[in-house]
Design an enzyme around this catalytic site. Structure first.
Site, PDB file in Angstrom:
ATOM      1  CB  CYS A 131      47.221  44.212  50.696  1.00 40.01           C
ATOM      2  SG  CYS A 131      45.796  43.163  49.315  1.00 40.01           S
ATOM      3  CG  HIS A 132      42.050  45.084  50.236  1.00 40.82           C
ATOM      4  ND1 HIS A 132      42.225  43.823  49.783  1.00 40.82           N
ATOM      5  CD2 HIS A 132      41.587  46.151  49.669  1.00 40.82           C
ATOM      6  CE1 HIS A 132      42.044  43.957  47.629  1.00 40.82           C
ATOM      7  NE2 HIS A 132      40.871  44.799  47.960  1.00 40.82           N
ATOM      8  CD  GLU A 162      39.878  45.010  44.520  1.00 38.66           C
ATOM      9  OE1 GLU A 162      39.742  44.004  44.430  1.00 38.66           O
ATOM     10  OE2 GLU A 162      40.527  45.400  45.650  1.00 38.66           O
TER      11      GLU A 162
END
Length: 223
Positions: A131-132, A162
């Site tokens: 993910c991030h 996002e």
């Protein structure tokens, strides 16, 4: 016993807002379930050490998340993370960066973890993120001066995700753009679908849905 280092963020909000954030718990717990099921040990670390902020801890119907979050050994590790200054990287066979927006505010530019990760990779270690989490791979520079990602294909949380999540205006930077500019290749699938890229010893997953698959890929790489 093989051991995985899990660096997590100390940053407890979404960017500069006052919205509670940190590490997104399901990305940590679902990958960790695979790591533990393989019989591997783990440590949780952070830049400053101490208690690490988590969010997504109260998701209904997520039995894996609930079970691991309430485990006493896990509680001890997440509440007493090892500061980066005390890490001996030779103790670990893999590094796994779970996501969460907090990471964009510290691990994505932290040179201390980046240096440890570079050493780990050059010694044959596995580096994974979801993910991030791939944001933490951005500052990793190898001993020859090249960025780790300069020769790697990766994925990570997308612009569309996002927008769907309502965070496009609050994040410190757009991960997709940074990965696309740094990596040899950035790829993605439709929002919220499972997607994992394994490029030699670098493993990346696009979104929370991909966390379990990243865990399985870590286990496969260490087997």
């Amino acid at each position: 016993m093989k051991k995985v280092l899990i660096p997590v963020t100390n940053h407890a909000t979404l960017g500069e807002t006052d919205q509670a954030n940190g590490t997104y718990a399901p990305e940590l717990t679902h990958a960790l379930r695979e790591i533990q099921s393989a019989g591997y040990d783990y440590d949780i670390a952070s830049i400053k050490g101490g208690k690490a902020p988590l969010y997504g801890t109260d998701i209904e119907g997520d039995s894996v998340n609930t079970e691991i979050l309430t485990d006493e050994a896990f509680q001890n590790r997440i509440n007493n993370t090892i500061p980066v200054s005390q890490i001996n990287i030779d103790d670990y066979d893999a590094i796994f960066y779970p996501g969460g927006f907090g990471l964009l505010s510290d691990l994505s530019s932290n040179e201390d973890f980046a240096a440890l990760a570079a050493t780990h990779y050059e010694q044959g270690g596995v580096i994974a993120a979801v993910c991030h989490g791939p944001g933490a791979l951005l500052p990793i520079t190898l001993s020859n001066g090249d960025k780790l990602l300069a020769s790697k294909s990766v994925t990570g949380f997308t612009r569309e995700e996002e927008i769907d999540f309502g965070t496009i205006g609050a994040i410190p930077f757009l991960l997709e753009e940074s990965l696309a500019r740094t990596a040899a290749q950035y790829s993605k699938v439709q929002p919220w679908q499972e997607f994992v890229i394994v490029d030699e010893r670098v493993i990346t997953g696009q979104n929370p849905t991909s966390a379990q698959a990243v865990g399985k890929a870590i286990v496969a790489a260490l087997s």
